[in-house]
Structure formats: C-alpha cells, structure tokens
Motif scaffolding. Structure first.
Motif, mmCIF file in Angstrom:
data_model
loop_
_atom_site.group_PDB
_atom_site.id
_atom_site.type_symbol
_atom_site.label_atom_id
_atom_site.label_comp_id
_atom_site.label_asym_id
_atom_site.label_seq_id
_atom_site.Cartn_x
_atom_site.Cartn_y
_atom_site.Cartn_z
ATOM 1 N N GLN A 288 0.823 -1.208 0.000
ATOM 2 C CA GLN A 288 0.000 0.000 0.000
ATOM 3 C C GLN A 288 0.863 1.266 0.000
ATOM 4 O OE1 GLN A 288 -2.946 -1.110 -1.102
ATOM 5 N NE2 GLN A 288 -3.993 0.249 0.334
ATOM 6 N N ALA A 289 1.944 1.219 0.755
ATOM 7 C CA ALA A 289 2.845 2.372 0.797
ATOM 8 C C ALA A 289 3.404 2.665 -0.589
ATOM 9 C CB ALA A 289 3.975 2.120 1.786
ATOM 10 N N LEU A 290 3.776 1.592 -1.307
ATOM 11 C CA LEU A 290 4.331 1.753 -2.654
ATOM 12 C C LEU A 290 3.270 2.281 -3.620
ATOM 13 C CD1 LEU A 290 6.982 1.365 -4.153
ATOM 14 C CD2 LEU A 290 6.234 -0.955 -4.747
ATOM 15 N N LYS A 291 2.046 1.788 -3.448
ATOM 16 C CA LYS A 291 0.938 2.253 -4.303
ATOM 17 C C LYS A 291 0.756 3.759 -4.181
ATOM 18 C CE LYS A 291 -4.115 2.382 -4.111
ATOM 19 N NZ LYS A 291 -5.311 1.867 -3.417
ATOM 20 N N TYR A 292 0.722 4.264 -2.941
ATOM 21 C CA TYR A 292 0.428 5.681 -2.740
ATOM 22 C C TYR A 292 1.615 6.577 -3.094
ATOM 23 C CZ TYR A 292 -4.096 4.661 -0.652
ATOM 24 O OH TYR A 292 -5.385 4.256 -0.464
ATOM 25 N N ILE A 293 2.836 6.119 -2.844
ATOM 26 C CA ILE A 293 3.979 6.961 -3.201
ATOM 27 C C ILE A 293 4.130 7.040 -4.717
ATOM 28 C CG2 ILE A 293 5.821 5.226 -3.186
ATOM 29 C CD1 ILE A 293 5.944 8.869 -1.854
ATOM 30 N N ASN A 294 3.751 5.973 -5.412
ATOM 31 C CA ASN A 294 3.777 6.015 -6.875
ATOM 32 C C ASN A 294 2.717 6.981 -7.415
ATOM 33 O OD1 ASN A 294 5.945 4.317 -7.374
ATOM 34 N ND2 ASN A 294 4.676 2.457 -7.372
ATOM 35 N N LEU A 295 1.557 7.020 -6.773
ATOM 36 C CA LEU A 295 0.526 7.979 -7.169
ATOM 37 C C LEU A 295 1.024 9.412 -6.978
ATOM 38 C CD1 LEU A 295 -2.701 6.324 -5.671
ATOM 39 C CD2 LEU A 295 -2.208 6.686 -8.109
ATOM 40 N N ALA A 296 1.709 9.638 -5.868
ATOM 41 C CA ALA A 296 2.255 10.968 -5.602
ATOM 42 C C ALA A 296 3.288 11.358 -6.658
ATOM 43 C CB ALA A 296 2.878 11.005 -4.205
ATOM 44 N N LEU A 297 4.168 10.424 -6.976
ATOM 45 C CA LEU A 297 5.226 10.705 -7.951
ATOM 46 C C LEU A 297 4.689 10.848 -9.369
ATOM 47 C CD1 LEU A 297 8.008 8.385 -6.522
ATOM 48 C CD2 LEU A 297 8.240 10.858 -6.944
ATOM 49 N N ASN A 298 3.625 10.149 -9.677
ATOM 50 C CA ASN A 298 3.019 10.291 -11.004
ATOM 51 C C ASN A 298 2.512 11.715 -11.224
ATOM 52 O OD1 ASN A 298 3.521 7.658 -11.743
ATOM 53 N ND2 ASN A 298 1.493 6.897 -11.151
ATOM 54 N N GLU A 299 2.036 12.328 -10.149
ATOM 55 C CA GLU A 299 1.513 13.693 -10.273
ATOM 56 C C GLU A 299 2.618 14.736 -10.182
ATOM 57 O OE1 GLU A 299 -1.580 16.760 -8.018
ATOM 58 O OE2 GLU A 299 -1.666 14.617 -7.568
ATOM 59 N N LEU A 300 3.536 14.542 -9.225
ATOM 60 C CA LEU A 300 4.632 15.504 -9.017
ATOM 61 C C LEU A 300 5.958 14.751 -8.932
ATOM 62 C CD1 LEU A 300 2.945 17.812 -6.323
ATOM 63 C CD2 LEU A 300 3.242 18.313 -8.757
ATOM 64 N N PRO A 301 6.516 14.388 -10.082
ATOM 65 C CA PRO A 301 7.692 13.511 -10.108
ATOM 66 C C PRO A 301 8.990 14.134 -9.613
ATOM 67 C CG PRO A 301 7.130 14.235 -12.329
ATOM 68 C CD PRO A 301 6.027 14.701 -11.441
ATOM 69 N N LYS A 302 9.039 15.464 -9.453
ATOM 70 C CA LYS A 302 10.314 16.108 -9.096
ATOM 71 C C LYS A 302 10.433 16.452 -7.616
ATOM 72 C CE LYS A 302 11.056 18.128 -13.683
ATOM 73 N NZ LYS A 302 11.298 19.392 -14.458
ATOM 74 N N ILE A 303 9.421 16.114 -6.843
ATOM 75 C CA ILE A 303 9.450 16.470 -5.415
ATOM 76 C C ILE A 303 10.415 15.538 -4.675
ATOM 77 C CG2 ILE A 303 8.080 16.737 -3.316
ATOM 78 C CD1 ILE A 303 7.434 18.803 -5.429
ATOM 79 N N GLU A 304 11.457 16.109 -4.078
ATOM 80 C CA GLU A 304 12.496 15.296 -3.432
ATOM 81 C C GLU A 304 11.983 14.430 -2.288
ATOM 82 O OE1 GLU A 304 15.550 14.564 -4.268
ATOM 83 O OE2 GLU A 304 15.353 15.759 -6.080
ATOM 84 N N PRO A 305 11.131 14.948 -1.379
ATOM 85 C CA PRO A 305 10.638 14.077 -0.301
ATOM 86 C C PRO A 305 9.905 12.843 -0.824
ATOM 87 C CG PRO A 305 10.168 16.364 0.211
ATOM 88 C CD PRO A 305 10.678 16.329 -1.194
ATOM 89 N N PHE A 306 9.225 12.976 -1.962
ATOM 90 C CA PHE A 306 8.526 11.824 -2.546
ATOM 91 C C PHE A 306 9.546 10.772 -2.986
ATOM 92 C CE2 PHE A 306 4.625 14.465 -4.222
ATOM 93 C CZ PHE A 306 4.417 14.933 -2.939
ATOM 94 N N LYS A 307 10.592 11.227 -3.671
ATOM 95 C CA LYS A 307 11.600 10.292 -4.173
ATOM 96 C C LYS A 307 12.346 9.618 -3.023
ATOM 97 C CE LYS A 307 13.348 13.439 -7.123
ATOM 98 N NZ LYS A 307 14.206 14.006 -8.191
ATOM 99 N N THR A 308 12.641 10.399 -1.997
ATOM 100 C CA THR A 308 13.333 9.842 -0.825
ATOM 101 C C THR A 308 12.465 8.804 -0.130
ATOM 102 O OG1 THR A 308 14.534 11.914 -0.493
ATOM 103 C CG2 THR A 308 14.406 10.415 1.394
#
Length: 316
Positions: A288-308
């Motif tokens: 579930q964690a991976l599902k939601y972080i991928n959704l976040a990155l799909n919308e805003l792929p350059k946000i560093e906290p998301f990538k970290t």
C-alpha cells in the motif's frame, strides 16, 4: 468621429492618472512583471505620481526585487513623510533585504526600526506595522536591541486595536520566549474571541512545534466542527503521518480529502497520497505504501521528499 477615437486611444498617462482597475487586475492575476512595465512607462511622464510609484514598489516587492522596492518606497517617504504606510512599506522592504543577506543585516536594523516606529507614531490604528514591530523585537538578538518586553508593549497596542491580534501577538511572543503555558493561553483566547481559521492554525502550529501531535489533531477537529473545510482532513492526515500517531484516523481523513478534493483545498492530491504512503510505511504495509507513493510521484515527479520516501519504502 475620428477625433473621438483618437481621444479614446490616448494613453491614460497623458492625463496623469493611473488606471487603478487595470493595476488591481494585474496584481490579482500575479502579473507583476506586466504591471511593472506599464507603470515604468507611465512614471516616465508622471515621475511624482504617488499612486503609480506605490504600485511599482509593490510590483517589485512581489517579485522579491528588494533593492528596487526600497528605492521606490524611499522616494515615497521623501515625497510624503507624514504617510505612515510609506514608512511601513519602506521598513518592510529593508527587512526582507536583510533576510536575504544576514551578513549585511546589522546595517539595516536602525533604518528598519526607524521606519516602523515612525509609521506606528503617525498612525495609531496601523495594525500591520505593530505586528511588524512585535516580530522585529522578538527576533532581534538582545545585543541588537531585541526585547520581549518591547514586543509585548506593541502586542498590548494591538490588543487595544483588535483583541484577536493582541492575543495572537502575545501568544507569539511567549512561544518565542519559551513560555508555553502563556503561549497556549493566549492562542486559546484568540480562538475563543475570534475563532477564525488563522487562530486555530496558530494553536495547531504551536502544538506541532511542542511535539504534541495529539493536541494538534484535537484542535484541527475542533476547527473543522466550526468551519467545515475539506483542507482540515489533510491537516489531520499530515500530523498523523509525520508523528506516527492516530494512523487509522489519519488514513480515513486523507481518503475523505481525496474523495472531496477541489482546487480550492490548496494542497495538491499528490501530497495527500504521500501522507498515505507515510502512514502505510508506519503500518509496515509495503504494498500500500508503494501504491500511494507512486501515485504521488506520477503527479509531481520532481518532489524530493517523494523520491526519498519511495526509496525508504523499497528498502522495507
């Protein structure tokens, strides 16, 4: 007919008046550079038009071009030294310049104080300049004239003008002075007196700063009962995710936020998905964690906290 048409097409600057409706539209739409260009041309023919100069100073300020803003506001102060707002804006621009270069900030302190104090003396009802003085005297080191007592003096003046502003200012001073009981008391008084979102937000931030996430969540819930804003669902989820508390409540609130999301809520959906990823990370739900972080990155792929955070999830 041609003469009338020519008359209508003559630039407004010829008559020495600025088109305030046009300027207000530029500022409302954040077209500060466009406003600057129009104003610069206008001022060439009307160098002493105070209204146009003030608009130009504001346009520079919104672009964070503080040297230009300082120059304009200084002209306004010289043109009309009894106008409190010109001193206030001049001091504010100097303050922002000082924040940009802390090595040179010492040299600005005297002029900033003078500008704000002059504005306060000229206008006994000027709330914003008294807030500026509260913040200035709280944040200045003692050696450069910082003083909680002086800050409280201006907070008392604010209270005489507006109970809510006075209570918020006192809460701010006591919070900065590490007197949490008094800070909490005055923030609560502001809520009881005014009850605005700003009042609730100040108390929420106070609780977060003091590492009291449970209190913060309770305060947000009370704010939601009064104001019914979807954005508060995100705030609860954010606190739950950041502090690893009340995770089920945080998850539920974030889902409600996403289901009812609109642009007026302010925080993009990607951030709600990021908070859900944090919550499921705390719950050790990798999928579930991976599902939601991928959704976040799909919308805003350059946000560093998301990538970290995605890397943290992958390393679970």
């Amino acid at each position: 007919m041609k003469r009338i048409l020519v008359f209508l097409l003559i630039p407004v600057s010829v008559f020495g008046q600025i088109n305030t409706a046009e300027m207000d539209a530029y500022f409302k739409n954040k077209q500060y550079k466009k406003a600057e260009n129009v104003l610069t041309d206008f001022i060439k023919s009307n160098p002493e038009n105070l209204e146009a100069l003030e608009y130009l100073g504001d346009a520079y300020g919104y672009q964070e071009r503080w040297d230009n803003a300082i120059s304009i506001y200084k002209k306004l102060v010289n043109f009309k030294p009894k106008e409190a707002n010109y001193h206030y804006k001049y001091g504010g621009a100097l303050g922002m310049k000082a924040l940009q270069n802390k090595f040179k900030a010492i040299g600005f302190i005297g002029d900033i104080k003078k500008a704000f104090i002059t504005a306060a003396e000229l206008d006994k009802d000027h709330i914003n300049v008294r807030w500026a003085l509260v913040e200035l005297y709280v944040q200045l080191p003692l050696v450069f004239g910082g003083s909680s007592n002086t800050a409280l003096t201006y907070a008392n003046e604010l209270e005489n003008l507006s109970k809510v502003d006075g209570y918020l200012a006192k809460g701010y001073v006591y919070e900065y002075d590490d007197e949490p009981e008094l800070a909490e008391k005055y923030y609560k008084m502001a809520i009881k007196t005014g009850g605005s979102l700003v009042c609730f937000d100040k108390l929420t931030q106070f609780y977060e700063n003091k590492n009291k996430p449970g209190h913060a969540i309770k305060n947000i819930e009370e704010a939601h009962e009064k104001h019914q804003r979807n954005a508060m669902h995100y705030q609860i989820g954010k606190v739950a995710a950041e502090y690893n508390v009340e995770l089920d409540k945080g998850e539920k609130c974030l889902i409600i936020y996403l289901e009812n999301y609109s642009s007026k809520d302010g925080v993009p959906k990607a951030w709600a998905n990021y908070r859900l990823a944090q919550i499921h990370y705390h719950k050790k739900n990798k999928e579930q964690a991976l599902k939601y972080i991928n959704l976040a990155l799909n919308e805003l792929p350059k946000i560093e906290p998301f990538k970290t955070h995605k890397q943290k999830v992958l390393n679970m």
